[in-house]
Design a protein around this motif. Structure first.
Motif, PDB file in Angstrom:
ATOM      1  N   ARG A 167       4.093   5.770  -5.449  1.00  0.00           N
ATOM      2  CA  ARG A 167       4.016   5.886  -6.903  1.00  0.00           C
ATOM      3  C   ARG A 167       3.110   7.043  -7.311  1.00  0.00           C
ATOM      4  O   ARG A 167       3.414   7.794  -8.246  1.00  0.00           O
ATOM      5  CB  ARG A 167       3.497   4.582  -7.486  1.00  0.00           C
TER       6      ARG A 167
ATOM      7  N   ALA B 282       0.831  -1.206   0.000  1.00  0.00           N
ATOM      8  CA  ALA B 282       0.000   0.000   0.000  1.00  0.00           C
ATOM      9  C   ALA B 282       0.866   1.257   0.000  1.00  0.00           C
ATOM     10  O   ALA B 282       0.584   2.226  -0.709  1.00  0.00           O
ATOM     11  CB  ALA B 282      -0.931  -0.007   1.215  1.00  0.00           C
TER      12      ALA B 282
ATOM     13  N   SER C  42       3.838   1.492  -1.207  1.00  0.00           N
ATOM     14  CA  SER C  42       4.450   1.599  -2.532  1.00  0.00           C
ATOM     15  C   SER C  42       3.504   2.253  -3.520  1.00  0.00           C
ATOM     16  O   SER C  42       3.922   3.075  -4.360  1.00  0.00           O
ATOM     17  CB  SER C  42       4.865   0.199  -3.011  1.00  0.00           C
ATOM     18  N   LEU C  43       2.212   1.906  -3.445  1.00  0.00           N
ATOM     19  CA  LEU C  43       1.239   2.535  -4.329  1.00  0.00           C
ATOM     20  C   LEU C  43       1.106   4.026  -4.029  1.00  0.00           C
ATOM     21  O   LEU C  43       0.989   4.848  -4.948  1.00  0.00           O
ATOM     22  CB  LEU C  43      -0.117   1.845  -4.187  1.00  0.00           C
TER      23      LEU C  43
END
Length: 208
Positions: A185, A179, A181-182
């Motif tokens: 991004r 989560a 990492s998202l």
């Protein structure tokens, strides 16, 4: 007198944000899984141990319906009358004993399985045997109950299970890391100039 200049608090935040965006895409996932591994190992090492011991009571009925009678006595095994009679032998109050024992019956055999739990093997076996003994003493006319297999103190606990605790910790950490990492991004995409431009443009069918 020259006024003192207040430190710019936005500078460290911008630097931290830039470092966060420069982090490799897999880094949050790895960090989350590592943290979960540590937490799972910590739980397996420090959580309170629980032991379980099983004893068995066989039922014989004069009317021949021993299985049905066993199921009835199985429901009585965790009732107030049995627990009150077993509390002294178990070494705990009847209210606490209710949380430490459970009973199960079989549809194919006139046997009652009584499971006792406790912080150590001896306490677990003592709870199971005390309830089994109290149940045997409460047998009614035409029915005979026999403790065919007393509970023995187990050598290993049933909880926590170290591999399970570690696996759950790693999985939970990986989910949190994924989560994060998202989120990273998305923040990186917003920070890049022109990233808000549409990914595709409308096409006029008349131009085809």
């Amino acid at each position: 007198m020259r006024a003192m200049r207040r430190p710019d608090a936005a500078g460290p935040r911008r630097a931290a944000g830039a470092a966060w965006r420069r982090m490799p895409a897999w880094a949050p996932l790895l960090l989350g899984a590592t943290l979960g591994l540590v937490c799972g190992t910590w739980h397996a090492a420090l959580a309170e141990r629980e032991f379980a011991a099983d004893g068995y009571v066989q039922v014989t009925a004069a009317d021949g319906d021993a299985i049905g009678v066993a199921q009835a006595y199985g429901r009585m095994a965790t009732g107030g009358a049995v627990l009150s009679a077993a509390a002294e032998g178990a070494g705990v109050a009847a209210g606490r004993l209710a949380d430490r024992v459970r009973a199960a019956t079989s549809p194919d055999a006139p046997v009652i399985e009584i499971t006792g739990t406790g912080p150590n093997g001896a306490a677990a076996a003592r709870a199971a045997n005390a309830v089994a003994g109290a149940l045997v003493d409460l047998a009614g006319p035409g029915t005979r109950l026999t403790q065919v297999l007393p509970a023995a103190p187990p050598a290993t606990p049933t909880a926590p299970v170290p591999p399970l605790s570690i696996a759950l910790g790693v999985c939970a950490g990986a989910v949190v890391g994924g989560a994060a990492s998202l989120v990273r991004r998305g923040e990186t995409a917003r920070a890049v100039p022109g990233s808000d431009a549409p990914l595709c443009t409308a096409v006029d069918l008349d131009d085809l």
